[in-house]
Design an enzyme around this catalytic site. Structure first.
Site, PDB file in Angstrom:
ATOM      1  N   THR A   1       4.197  83.789  89.411  1.00  0.00           N
ATOM      2  CA  THR A   1       5.031  82.700  88.657  1.00  0.00           C
ATOM      3  C   THR A   1       5.870  81.804  89.759  1.00  0.00           C
ATOM      4  O   THR A   1       5.504  82.001  91.140  1.00  0.00           O
ATOM      5  CB  THR A   1       5.645  83.228  87.548  1.00  0.00           C
ATOM      6  OG1 THR A   1       6.388  82.200  86.978  1.00  0.00           O
ATOM      7  CG2 THR A   1       7.156  84.142  88.177  1.00  0.00           C
TER       8      THR A   1
ATOM      9  N   LYS B   1       2.892  79.936  92.958  1.00  0.00           N
ATOM     10  CA  LYS B   1       1.603  79.655  92.438  1.00  0.00           C
ATOM     11  C   LYS B   1       0.678  78.808  93.557  1.00  0.00           C
ATOM     12  O   LYS B   1      -0.636  78.932  93.422  1.00  0.00           O
ATOM     13  CB  LYS B   1       1.576  78.965  91.100  1.00  0.00           C
ATOM     14  CG  LYS B   1       2.139  79.840  90.023  1.00  0.00           C
ATOM     15  CD  LYS B   1       1.849  78.805  88.665  1.00  0.00           C
ATOM     16  CE  LYS B   1       2.396  79.823  87.443  1.00  0.00           C
ATOM     17  NZ  LYS B   1       2.011  78.966  86.186  1.00  0.00           N
TER      18      LYS B   1
ATOM     19  N   ASN C   1      -2.294  82.131  89.329  1.00  0.00           N
ATOM     20  CA  ASN C   1      -1.185  82.867  88.576  1.00  0.00           C
ATOM     21  C   ASN C   1      -1.402  84.303  88.238  1.00  0.00           C
ATOM     22  O   ASN C   1      -0.770  84.952  87.823  1.00  0.00           O
ATOM     23  CB  ASN C   1      -1.057  82.170  87.162  1.00  0.00           C
ATOM     24  CG  ASN C   1      -2.094  82.543  86.170  1.00  0.00           C
ATOM     25  OD1 ASN C   1      -3.363  82.592  86.564  1.00  0.00           O
ATOM     26  ND2 ASN C   1      -1.826  82.733  84.852  1.00  0.00           N
TER      27      ASN C   1
ATOM     28  N   ASP D   1      -3.697  80.249  83.024  1.00  0.00           N
ATOM     29  CA  ASP D   1      -2.917  79.218  82.312  1.00  0.00           C
ATOM     30  C   ASP D   1      -3.822  78.449  81.248  1.00  0.00           C
ATOM     31  O   ASP D   1      -3.481  78.364  80.127  1.00  0.00           O
ATOM     32  CB  ASP D   1      -2.189  78.374  83.152  1.00  0.00           C
ATOM     33  CG  ASP D   1      -0.613  78.979  83.519  1.00  0.00           C
ATOM     34  OD1 ASP D   1      -0.371  79.981  82.836  1.00  0.00           O
ATOM     35  OD2 ASP D   1      -0.526  78.831  84.783  1.00  0.00           O
TER      36      ASP D   1
ATOM     37  N   ALA E   1       2.452  65.402  83.916  1.00  0.00           N
ATOM     38  CA  ALA E   1       1.175  65.323  84.821  1.00  0.00           C
ATOM     39  C   ALA E   1       1.766  66.350  86.062  1.00  0.00           C
ATOM     40  O   ALA E   1       1.413  66.226  87.113  1.00  0.00           O
ATOM     41  CB  ALA E   1       1.178  64.021  85.505  1.00  0.00           C
TER      42      ALA E   1
ATOM     43  N   GLY F   1       2.221  70.924  87.098  1.00  0.00           N
ATOM     44  CA  GLY F   1       1.628  72.086  86.803  1.00  0.00           C
ATOM     45  C   GLY F   1       1.177  72.620  85.619  1.00  0.00           C
ATOM     46  O   GLY F   1      -0.147  72.892  85.760  1.00  0.00           O
TER      47      GLY F   1
ATOM     48  N   ASN G   1       2.629  60.055  81.356  1.00  0.00           N
ATOM     49  CA  ASN G   1       3.657  60.591  82.319  1.00  0.00           C
ATOM     50  C   ASN G   1       4.547  59.419  82.487  1.00  0.00           C
ATOM     51  O   ASN G   1       4.278  58.424  82.764  1.00  0.00           O
ATOM     52  CB  ASN G   1       2.980  61.257  83.364  1.00  0.00           C
ATOM     53  CG  ASN G   1       3.884  62.240  84.211  1.00  0.00           C
ATOM     54  OD1 ASN G   1       4.700  63.134  83.646  1.00  0.00           O
ATOM     55  ND2 ASN G   1       4.167  62.200  85.473  1.00  0.00           N
TER      56      ASN G   1
ATOM     57  N   THR H   1       5.957  59.044  85.460  1.00  0.00           N
ATOM     58  CA  THR H   1       5.508  58.779  86.904  1.00  0.00           C
ATOM     59  C   THR H   1       4.146  58.414  86.554  1.00  0.00           C
ATOM     60  O   THR H   1       3.465  59.448  86.655  1.00  0.00           O
ATOM     61  CB  THR H   1       6.034  59.725  87.992  1.00  0.00           C
ATOM     62  OG1 THR H   1       7.313  59.922  87.790  1.00  0.00           O
ATOM     63  CG2 THR H   1       5.460  58.886  89.386  1.00  0.00           C
TER      64      THR H   1
ATOM     65  N   TYR I   1       8.444  77.065  75.836  1.00  0.00           N
ATOM     66  CA  TYR I   1       8.481  78.106  74.896  1.00  0.00           C
ATOM     67  C   TYR I   1       9.921  78.409  74.778  1.00  0.00           C
ATOM     68  O   TYR I   1      10.057  79.451  73.865  1.00  0.00           O
ATOM     69  CB  TYR I   1       7.498  79.343  75.633  1.00  0.00           C
ATOM     70  CG  TYR I   1       7.662  79.654  76.905  1.00  0.00           C
ATOM     71  CD1 TYR I   1       9.000  80.392  77.285  1.00  0.00           C
ATOM     72  CD2 TYR I   1       7.005  79.202  78.069  1.00  0.00           C
ATOM     73  CE1 TYR I   1       9.331  80.767  78.681  1.00  0.00           C
ATOM     74  CE2 TYR I   1       7.522  79.515  79.372  1.00  0.00           C
ATOM     75  CZ  TYR I   1       8.554  80.312  79.567  1.00  0.00           C
ATOM     76  OH  TYR I   1       8.631  80.753  80.794  1.00  0.00           O
TER      77      TYR I   1
HETATM   78  P1  NAP Z   1       6.500  70.371  86.682  1.00  0.00           P
HETATM   79  O1  NAP Z   1       5.357  70.533  87.644  1.00  0.00           O
HETATM   80  O2  NAP Z   1       7.860  70.430  87.475  1.00  0.00           O
HETATM   81  O3  NAP Z   1       6.227  69.092  85.841  1.00  0.00           O
HETATM   82  C1  NAP Z   1       7.352  68.568  85.036  1.00  0.00           C
HETATM   83  C2  NAP Z   1       6.695  67.235  84.328  1.00  0.00           C
HETATM   84  O4  NAP Z   1       7.729  67.155  83.170  1.00  0.00           O
HETATM   85  C3  NAP Z   1       6.399  66.202  84.962  1.00  0.00           C
HETATM   86  O5  NAP Z   1       5.426  65.555  84.262  1.00  0.00           O
HETATM   87  C4  NAP Z   1       7.643  65.335  84.973  1.00  0.00           C
HETATM   88  O6  NAP Z   1       7.386  63.969  85.105  1.00  0.00           O
HETATM   89  C5  NAP Z   1       7.982  65.587  83.467  1.00  0.00           C
HETATM   90  N1  NAP Z   1       9.726  65.222  83.239  1.00  0.00           N
HETATM   91  C6  NAP Z   1      10.507  66.182  83.849  1.00  0.00           C
HETATM   92  N2  NAP Z   1      11.713  65.535  83.613  1.00  0.00           N
HETATM   93  C7  NAP Z   1      11.457  64.439  82.827  1.00  0.00           C
HETATM   94  C8  NAP Z   1      12.268  63.562  82.339  1.00  0.00           C
HETATM   95  N3  NAP Z   1      13.612  63.625  82.088  1.00  0.00           N
HETATM   96  N4  NAP Z   1      11.622  62.584  81.296  1.00  0.00           N
HETATM   97  C9  NAP Z   1      10.299  62.649  81.197  1.00  0.00           C
HETATM   98  N5  NAP Z   1       9.551  63.335  81.916  1.00  0.00           N
HETATM   99  C10 NAP Z   1      10.001  64.447  82.692  1.00  0.00           C
HETATM  100  O7  NAP Z   1       6.522  71.751  85.525  1.00  0.00           O
HETATM  101  P2  NAP Z   1       5.483  72.421  84.939  1.00  0.00           P
HETATM  102  O8  NAP Z   1       5.280  73.765  85.858  1.00  0.00           O
HETATM  103  O9  NAP Z   1       4.452  71.681  84.865  1.00  0.00           O
HETATM  104  O10 NAP Z   1       6.409  72.864  83.538  1.00  0.00           O
HETATM  105  C11 NAP Z   1       6.426  71.943  82.678  1.00  0.00           C
HETATM  106  C12 NAP Z   1       7.067  73.087  81.211  1.00  0.00           C
HETATM  107  O11 NAP Z   1       6.052  73.644  80.794  1.00  0.00           O
HETATM  108  C13 NAP Z   1       8.354  73.630  81.441  1.00  0.00           C
HETATM  109  O12 NAP Z   1       8.950  73.600  80.322  1.00  0.00           O
HETATM  110  C14 NAP Z   1       7.583  74.978  81.570  1.00  0.00           C
HETATM  111  O13 NAP Z   1       8.156  75.992  81.151  1.00  0.00           O
HETATM  112  C15 NAP Z   1       6.243  74.898  80.557  1.00  0.00           C
HETATM  113  N6  NAP Z   1       5.301  75.725  80.974  1.00  0.00           N
HETATM  114  C16 NAP Z   1       4.723  76.722  80.021  1.00  0.00           C
HETATM  115  C17 NAP Z   1       3.825  77.656  80.148  1.00  0.00           C
HETATM  116  C18 NAP Z   1       3.349  78.544  79.210  1.00  0.00           C
HETATM  117  O14 NAP Z   1       2.675  79.725  79.596  1.00  0.00           O
HETATM  118  N7  NAP Z   1       3.861  78.345  78.119  1.00  0.00           N
HETATM  119  C19 NAP Z   1       3.030  77.382  81.799  1.00  0.00           C
HETATM  120  C20 NAP Z   1       3.409  76.414  82.280  1.00  0.00           C
HETATM  121  C21 NAP Z   1       4.280  75.791  82.539  1.00  0.00           C
HETATM  122  P3  NAP Z   1       7.309  63.178  86.349  1.00  0.00           P
HETATM  123  O15 NAP Z   1       6.208  63.298  87.121  1.00  0.00           O
HETATM  124  O16 NAP Z   1       7.575  61.906  85.990  1.00  0.00           O
HETATM  125  O17 NAP Z   1       8.362  63.780  87.016  1.00  0.00           O
END
Ligand code: NAP
Length: 283
Positions: free
Chosen positions: A62, A66, A87, A102, A128, A130, A151, A153, A226
């Protein structure tokens, strides 16, 4: 001495994986302890070397490792290669295979939870990062008809869209403004939030990428977030009269696929969900 199966990350205190993985191992009578390993980035290479030991089964990987583990394994599966992240690492006779569950975990969660089959549908993915990469990969695999990646950005959405474009699969990339969403969101049968909006301790726990008035009552809305289990996005989905599902099921199903590949046995799915349900209820 360390156990032969576990999850590594940094920090790792918040992980729920040992709860449901241990329940699965116990149910099948596998005498292993599913551990949680706090591995700082500068200890990663040394830790991964220990996974080659005889008897070692697998490690769930995690944040923040990753991507960093990719050069440390011997082989990547097609899913890990496509998602660009690992993962799970499996020990196959001293050879380390990096995999990604995932995306397939998401598809199974969608199917088991809502009975929804994404083949041939129009979908919008918010985000957009991970999680979006894994979900875009999965939706492409599942044969969706049209995908829009929305997204904050836009450049990142465009990069993701062009990376996964192939043949007739050509995702559109847009921003999160109402004007841009108005052209696609109300017509989508599937909406998936992969942004950190709504996440406890994230940038905006009370925020959502879309409001109910742009969601069709026939749609399914899935939130990768979650914690908390009920997000503002899911509330908007419900207010629209649509079907909602939260990200815990994706988390557990990614783990179930890893469990099955590590042990070579069918996972006791009900037992594993019951274990996590109990922990979440008790707070
Ligand atoms: P990440 O790579 O950091 O990506 C974050 C995303 O959120 C980007 O698209 C970012 O947009 C957007 N974002 C962040 N702050 C924002 C704001 N204030 N307004 C609008 N957009 C915003 O994170 P990640 O790993 O993809 O995880 C994202 C979520 O998914 C987390 O809550 C994580 O816990 C969850 N997740 C769940 C699982 C599961 O198994 N259920 C697996 C992985 C992740 P920009 O590109 O513009 O910064």
């Amino acid at each position: 001495m360390s156990s032969n199966i576990g999850v590594m990350g940094h920090p790792i205190g918040h992980t729920k994986s040992p709860v449901f993985q241990q329940a699965g191992l116990d149910e099948l009578g596998i005498a292993e302890t599913f551990e949680a390993w706090d591995v700082a980035p500068d200890e990663l290479e040394e830790k991964v070397t220990t996974f080659r030991a005889t008897g070692f089964l697998a490690a769930c990987v995690t944040l923040p490792h990753k991507q960093a583990v990719i050069p440390l394994v011997d082989e990547l599966t097609e899913a890990a290669e496509a998602v660009g992240a690992v993962n799970w690492i499996f020990n196959r006779d001293g050879k380390l295979v990096g995999h990604n569950t995932d995306g397939t975990g998401f598809l199974r969660a969608l199917k088991e939870n809502t009975g929804f089959d994404p083949a041939g549908v129009d979908a919008v993915v918010f985000g957009a990062g991970g999680a979006a990469r894994a979900i875009v990969y999965a939706l492409k695999l599942a044969g969706i008809a049209r995908l829009t990646i929305a997204n904050r950005t836009v450049g990142k959405a465009q990069a993701l869209a062009s990376e996964f474009s192939e043949g007739r699969f050509k995702p559109d990339a847009i921003g999160l403004s109402r004007d841009e969403l108005a052209n696609c969101a109300p017509y989508a049968q599937l909406l998936v939030n992969t942004t950190s909006l709504g996440m406890a301790g994230g940038p905006a726990e009370m925020a959502t990428p879309i409001l109910a008035d742009m969601i069709s009552a026939d749609a399914v809305g899935y939130d990768a977030v979650y914690a908390p289990p009920m997000t503002k996005f899911l509330r908007e989905v419900e207010n629209a009269g649509a079907t909602s599902a939260g990200g815990m099921t994706m988390l557990v199903y990614q783990g179930i696929e890893g469990f099955e590949m590590a042990t070579g046995q069918k996972a006791p799915v009900d037992t594993m969900f019951a274990a996590i349900g109990k922990v979440l209820k008790s707070g």
